[in-house]
Enzyme design. Structure first.
Site, PDB file in Angstrom:
ATOM      1  N   ASP A 152       0.754  -1.254   0.000  1.00 57.08           N
ATOM      2  CA  ASP A 152       0.000   0.000   0.000  1.00 57.08           C
ATOM      3  C   ASP A 152       0.791   1.315   0.000  1.00 57.08           C
ATOM      4  O   ASP A 152       0.250   2.322  -0.415  1.00 57.08           O
ATOM      5  CB  ASP A 152      -1.084  -0.059   1.111  1.00 57.08           C
ATOM      6  CG  ASP A 152      -0.872   0.852   2.282  1.00 57.08           C
ATOM      7  OD1 ASP A 152      -1.543   1.839   2.296  1.00 57.08           O
ATOM      8  OD2 ASP A 152      -0.061   0.605   3.153  1.00 57.08           O
ATOM      9  N   CYS A 213     -21.773   7.961   0.356  1.00 60.01           N
ATOM     10  CA  CYS A 213     -20.493   8.265   1.015  1.00 60.01           C
ATOM     11  C   CYS A 213     -20.213   9.771   0.993  1.00 60.01           C
ATOM     12  O   CYS A 213     -19.724  10.324   1.981  1.00 60.01           O
ATOM     13  CB  CYS A 213     -19.349   7.490   0.370  1.00 60.01           C
ATOM     14  SG  CYS A 213     -19.218   7.722  -1.408  1.00 60.01           S
ATOM     15  N   CYS A 267     -21.459   2.388   2.730  1.00 64.17           N
ATOM     16  CA  CYS A 267     -21.518   1.879   1.356  1.00 64.17           C
ATOM     17  C   CYS A 267     -22.349   0.591   1.288  1.00 64.17           C
ATOM     18  O   CYS A 267     -22.034  -0.393   1.970  1.00 64.17           O
ATOM     19  CB  CYS A 267     -20.104   1.627   0.833  1.00 64.17           C
ATOM     20  SG  CYS A 267     -20.127   0.996  -0.849  1.00 64.17           S
TER      21      CYS A 267
END
Ligand code: SF4
Ligand code: SF4
Length: 394
Positions: A152, A213, A267
């Site tokens: 990441d 969102c 979500c």
């Protein structure tokens, strides 16, 4: 008349393709056995989204994450990182563990730590697994590879590669969402010099007309679908930012003390989330809705001990206590005055300044008295400002 050598060559090419096809299938199977529920392969082409990414940087949306700017040129082409690279193996690892008690979650005297940081540091867990996967690939293919492994934070536009590898789509909340499993996934990748067979998966799922969102974000950080202004995002403010949190945003942070999950929690695609079986991601004792007053009292030694091997250590004690002071201020609960008064004498100006803000939010005679006493001896100009503003605001 047959062109015999060409026939041999063609059959050689075919055999080679078959070999790489089979190898790709094996790699995906092994990756899944190692715990990567999402896995796909794509070619190591230069990313198409790089111009969009540069515009995002140019607008200042990366805030003070200067390493993102430094990575820009490396991100233009994975060959700048590994000249022999042919393929990218993208993986996703589920970190959806348990659901916290919803009543305790809204208790203003308890803090919320982002789900990804409840357990052990995912970097270590995932990197170990990826290195194991590389070893197995080398064993199966009977050759040493040239490779790079990233979890990441590497200089690659990993979400684009994950999308191209068929792991999901890039959603309005800027996460990658998989149509079957949602978005509670850590993404990581292996850049490798083997020409593996790319996945050709028909894109499925989309945000459609949903904007949940964007509406739910407490700081309006999703400035356009799929564009995040990090400077407004609570994840950035509580983890990456090393200095004062802008005063005008603090009251919107509620009890979020390390990261924020709101745009994933709302979500609808995450209603399909299944539990992660990875032991290391299960919540450590005390990381689920901890008591803010206890956190505010932590010494450096206690912080080191408590968050050893945890993602929370990234904010360092001073950043973490800064966040806790803001959350205590947002609680408006008079029972927090004692710990905040003590924090006015902390050795870190960042903690003292935010403790002053917290006391200003709570107000009352005891809070004002504590602020005035500290103002008489405070020497740091930023903290003096915070103290004066806090006194004026009560
Ligand atoms: Fe907004 Fe929180 Fe999502 Fe950041 S993480 S965009 S603050 S909802
Ligand atoms: Fe997309 Fe709606 Fe999920 Fe946001 S909440 S990421 S708009 S599906």
């Amino acid at each position: 008349m047959y062109n015999f050598p060409n026939v041999i060559r063609a059959s050689g090419v075919f055999a080679n393709e078959m070999y790489h096809q089979k190898l790709s299938q094996k790699i995906k199977k092994v990756a899944q056995q190692l715990g990567f529920e999402l896995v796909g392969i794509t070619q190591a082409d230069p990313p198409k989204m790089i111009d969009r990414y540069q515009k995002w940087l140019d607008k200042g949306y990366a805030g003070k994450m200067d390493y993102l700017k430094r990575h820009l040129n490396l991100k233009r082409d994975p060959k700048t990182i590994l000249s022999e690279v042919k393929s990218v193996i993208s993986v996703g690892m589920n970190y959806h563990t348990i659901e916290p008690d919803s009543a305790r979650k809204i208790d203003p005297l308890r803090g919320q730590i982002s789900r990804y940081a409840w357990g052990d540091d995912y970097h270590d867990i995932i990197r170990t697994k990826l290195k194991k996967l590389v070893k197995i690939i080398e064993k199966i293919s009977r050759k040493e590879t040239r490779n790079r492994v990233f979890v990441d934070s590497g200089p690659v536009l990993e979400r684009e590669y994950a999308k191209n590898a068929g792991l999901g789509w890039l959603a309005k909340n800027t996460n990658l969402i998989n149509w079957e499993k949602g978005s509670w996934y850590f993404l990581a990748e292996i850049l490798i010099d083997i020409p593996l067979q790319p996945d050709q998966i028909e894109p499925r799922g989309s945000c459609g007309t949903c904007t949940l969102c964007i509406e739910a974000c407490p700081t309006d950080a999703i400035v356009e679908p799929n564009i995040l202004d990090s400077r407004l995002c609570i994840s950035y403010l509580t983890i990456e930012l090393k200095e004062s949190i802008p005063r005008e945003i603090r009251s919107n942070m509620g009890n979020l003390i390390f990261g924020c999950d709101i745009c994933q929690e709302v979500c609808p695609w995450n209603s399909k989330a299944t539990p992660s079986s990875e032991k290391g991601f299960q919540p450590r004792k005390g990381n689920l809705l901890p008591k803010l007053t206890s956190l505010m009292n932590m010494t450096q030694e206690e912080f080191n001990r408590r968050f050893k091997g945890s993602p929370v250590k990234r904010s360092k004690r001073r950043g973490f206590l800064r966040n806790v002071a803001v959350a205590l201020g947002n609680s408006k609960d008079k029972s927090a005055v004692t710990v905040l008064r003590k924090a006015l004498n902390d050795s870190e100006p960042l903690v003292r300044g935010h403790a002053a803000w917290g006391l200003g939010q709570i107000g009352g005679d005891d809070a004002i008295q504590a602020l005035r006493v500290r103002l008489k001896i405070e020497e740091n100009p930023e903290v003096i400002d915070e103290l004066k503003i806090a006194i004026d605001s009560t």
